[in-house]
Design an enzyme around this catalytic site. Sequence first.
Site, mmCIF file in Angstrom:
data_model
loop_
_atom_site.group_PDB
_atom_site.id
_atom_site.type_symbol
_atom_site.label_atom_id
_atom_site.label_comp_id
_atom_site.label_asym_id
_atom_site.label_seq_id
_atom_site.Cartn_x
_atom_site.Cartn_y
_atom_site.Cartn_z
ATOM 1 N N PRO A 175 5.652 -3.191 -8.070
ATOM 2 C CA PRO A 175 6.384 -2.396 -7.087
ATOM 3 C C PRO A 175 5.701 -2.488 -5.715
ATOM 4 O O PRO A 175 4.474 -2.589 -5.643
ATOM 5 C CB PRO A 175 6.275 -0.964 -7.626
ATOM 6 C CG PRO A 175 5.141 -0.981 -8.587
ATOM 7 C CD PRO A 175 5.043 -2.375 -9.123
ATOM 8 N N ASP A 176 6.498 -2.482 -4.653
ATOM 9 C CA ASP A 176 5.938 -2.441 -3.298
ATOM 10 C C ASP A 176 5.767 -0.972 -2.913
ATOM 11 O O ASP A 176 6.738 -0.263 -2.645
ATOM 12 C CB ASP A 176 6.864 -3.170 -2.316
ATOM 13 C CG ASP A 176 6.207 -3.325 -0.950
ATOM 14 O OD1 ASP A 176 5.461 -2.411 -0.532
ATOM 15 O OD2 ASP A 176 6.432 -4.363 -0.290
ATOM 16 N N ASN B 76 -8.129 -9.667 -6.585
ATOM 17 C CA ASN B 76 -8.370 -10.390 -5.339
ATOM 18 C C ASN B 76 -9.696 -9.935 -4.748
ATOM 19 O O ASN B 76 -10.360 -9.052 -5.289
ATOM 20 C CB ASN B 76 -7.213 -10.190 -4.351
ATOM 21 C CG ASN B 76 -7.043 -8.724 -3.999
ATOM 22 O OD1 ASN B 76 -7.883 -8.123 -3.359
ATOM 23 N ND2 ASN B 76 -5.932 -8.137 -4.447
HETATM 24 O O1 C5P Z 1 3.759 -7.933 2.202
HETATM 25 P P1 C5P Z 1 2.307 -7.708 2.254
HETATM 26 O O2 C5P Z 1 1.681 -7.616 0.876
HETATM 27 O O3 C5P Z 1 1.541 -8.639 3.138
HETATM 28 O O4 C5P Z 1 2.167 -6.261 2.928
HETATM 29 C C1 C5P Z 1 0.954 -5.677 3.057
HETATM 30 C C2 C5P Z 1 1.109 -4.194 3.230
HETATM 31 O O5 C5P Z 1 1.938 -3.636 2.206
HETATM 32 C C3 C5P Z 1 -0.209 -3.470 3.085
HETATM 33 O O6 C5P Z 1 -0.134 -2.309 3.889
HETATM 34 C C4 C5P Z 1 -0.243 -3.139 1.611
HETATM 35 O O7 C5P Z 1 -1.112 -2.046 1.339
HETATM 36 C C5 C5P Z 1 1.187 -2.810 1.316
HETATM 37 N N1 C5P Z 1 1.613 -3.150 -0.049
HETATM 38 C C6 C5P Z 1 1.934 -2.152 -0.949
HETATM 39 N N2 C5P Z 1 2.373 -2.470 -2.202
HETATM 40 C C7 C5P Z 1 2.504 -3.752 -2.596
HETATM 41 C C8 C5P Z 1 2.167 -4.780 -1.714
HETATM 42 C C9 C5P Z 1 1.735 -4.455 -0.452
HETATM 43 O O8 C5P Z 1 1.806 -0.965 -0.584
HETATM 44 N N3 C5P Z 1 2.914 -4.014 -3.818
#
Ligand code: C5P
Length: 397
Positions: A305-306, A209
């Site tokens: 993974p989030d 991105n």
């Molecule tokens: O849900 P979204 O992607 O909009 O959330 C953004 C936040 O979550 C940011 O702080 C981003 O760094 C974190 N994030 C993360 N891992 C992911 C996706 C998002 O730490 N896989």
Amino acid sequence: MTLHGKKILLGLTGGIAAYKAAELARLLVKAGAEVRAAMTDAATRFLAPTTLQALTGQPVWTDLWDARVRDAMGHIALSRDRELIAVAPASADFLAKAAAGLADDLLSALVLARRCPLLVAPAMNVEMWENPATQRNVERLRADGVLVAGPVAGDQACGETGMGRMLEPEALLAEIEAAFQPKLLAGKRVLVTAGPTEEPIDPVRVVTNRSSGKMGYAVARAAREAGAEVTLVSGPVALAAPWGVRRVPVRTAREMFEAVRENVGGCDVFFAVAAVADFRPRQPAQAKIKREGLGRLAIELEPNPDILAWVTAQQNAPFCVGFAAESENLSANAEAKRRKKGVPLLAANLAPQALGADDNEITLFDARGAHPLGRAPKLELARRLVAHVAALLPQAR
Ligand code: C5P
């Protein structure tokens, strides 16, 4: 203009690194500082006072008995209105004098008579630096609250290699800017993620991105300026690591996740600024995909993974700050995301305008509501964010 109107006394002592101090003087003036320069006799053997006079637009001071200063009180008059004294290069001899409180020339007298903070940038031969006498003097200066910037290891003018090189002018400028920031995160450990991730399609192509990493790097720098020990887990970006910050470079979201897991232990604050790819190609091709014979190409994606969700779910989790790039309906979406992510603080910005730009517009959302930080350069916003976090920390932990 990061040092707009700041009154700085730049002191130079005898060393070949004096030529770099000319560049530092230029950078300070460019950053908006009002620079007065003082040189020891030995410094004038390496750099002409006229050079500094031209760069600072002010007379350069070299003599304790200069008749231009009223009442022969040069050592008081020239340092009294200063907000910072920066001595670069600082020779072994100068460090010894400053540590002992000697004042037998103009610069050492100015330093002894100061009311403002003192920053020194040591520059000397490796043996002189490593000599126990110098080490003792540096320890003493540190104990007296003097900021010691550098030195670093590298090639030396004398032909040897080792510790003793003065910091480069850009790094010194960053240290001087940091000296003006309140130490709101002193003693804290901070972890920051920044930049995009790259998810391979094949050995040469990636899904990524347009995140530049500028906001995350600004947050890392602001946290360091505030006195924190900072680790920056960074996706691929074209930025230099902020001075004094430990950078862990990664490419994919899974590498970023791994690096965060390895470094989050013992952290007080986690800033998740990275634009992590939500999905990655499920089966990256082993060899470069050829166009021939392919009518269409479908790439199947699977979720990453989030990272932020994982950190918030840990026992003893640090204070977590999420970032949200929203393209519409900022307030409603941001507060909903803050709750969904379970973070005490969410920084929301309007995505397309902020990407790659030097400025940003951020609103913070916490349990007490929305706090607009306004539109400003990313470093300035990062400093405001750090101040906000520092104010919330005692309640959170
Ligand atoms: O849900 P979204 O992607 O909009 O959330 C953004 C936040 O979550 C940011 O702080 C981003 O760094 C974190 N994030 C993360 N891992 C992911 C996706 C998002 O730490 N896989």
